[in-house]
Structures are given as C-alpha cells and as structure tokens.
Design a protein around this motif. Structure first.
Motif, PDB file in Angstrom:
ATOM      1  N   LYS A  65       0.952  -1.284   0.237  1.00  8.99           N
ATOM      2  CA  LYS A  65       0.023  -0.077  -0.098  1.00  8.99           C
ATOM      3  C   LYS A  65       0.669   1.205  -0.090  1.00  8.99           C
ATOM      4  N   GLY A  66       0.443   2.085  -0.905  1.00  8.26           N
ATOM      5  CA  GLY A  66       1.370   3.376  -0.835  1.00  8.26           C
ATOM      6  C   GLY A  66       2.542   3.340  -1.913  1.00  8.26           C
ATOM      7  N   ARG A  67       2.572   2.120  -2.564  1.00  8.91           N
ATOM      8  CA  ARG A  67       3.922   2.116  -3.256  1.00  8.91           C
ATOM      9  C   ARG A  67       3.516   1.436  -4.720  1.00  8.91           C
TER      10      ARG A  67
END
Length: 126
Positions: A65-67
C-alpha cells in the motif's frame, strides 16, 4: 483464456520502479477482476493487488500500500501494476490472474482465480 505477464526481468535497485503488464487474449478480461500475486523463493504465493472489471474496486496487500498502483485499460485488455519505491523484499515472481466469467468480485483469495499467467521475475537489489 491466456494471460501474459511482462515487465519484470533484470535487476532494479531498491527505491526504483517497474511497471508490470498483464495482457489477456480475447475479451474475457473486460468484465472480470484481475489480481496480481507474487511468490518469493521458498515462500507461498501471496496476494498483492486486485481490481474489478470497471476499476472502481481496488485492494492492496498491506505490504505494498502506498507504493504499488493497479490500473486497467479494458480496450487494450491490459492490467498494469506500477511498482514504486521497490524493496528487496518485493523480489518474487509476479503472476496475474483472472476469475471465471461471471465472477465479478475483486477477491484477494488465490483460490478464487481460475486463469493464470506464466509469471514475470522481479528482482530488487539492496
């Protein structure tokens, strides 16, 4: 149904980026969820991300998540996985998969996916 994953191969340094592509034969993918999964040496295959047919339902594993960003182009029968800020622990063979026609839920369960691509190797160096 045939799926072909590509975009891996070679070596990328930690912090780098890669974009994986999953192309499906025929029109099977346009209404079906597509998931990305990965398997590291000596480990079980694990869920990475999934997207439903219209792209409005998306899920990610906590570890990415977020990457990572999943997206799809139904006209091109292609699903993408943009991977940024890669880490050595992202090293794995990455597989895309889709569900049997009529199953529209973007599931995170490996067993829910019927058709699998051959996998593409992602190697991240520290």
């Amino acid at each position: 149904v045939q799926l072909q994953a590509s975009g891996g191969g070679g070596l990328v340094q930690a912090g780098g980026s890669l974009r994986l592509s999953c192309v499906a034969s025929g029109r099977i993918m346009s209404n079906s969820p597509v998931g990305w999964f990965r398997q590291a040496p000596g480990k079980e295959r694990e869920f990475v991300s999934t997207i439903n047919g219209n792209g409005y339902m998306i899920y990610y594993a906590d570890s990415v998540k977020g990457r990572f960003t999943i997206s799809r182009d139904n006209l091109a029968n292609t699903v993408y996985l943009q991977m940024n800020d890669l880490k050595p622990e992202d090293t794995a063979v990455y597989y895309c998969a889709t569900r049997f026609p009529g199953n529209v839920v973007a599931s995170q369960q490996i067993s829910d996916y019927r058709y699998w691509g051959q996998g593409t190797q992602v190697t991240v160096s520290s």
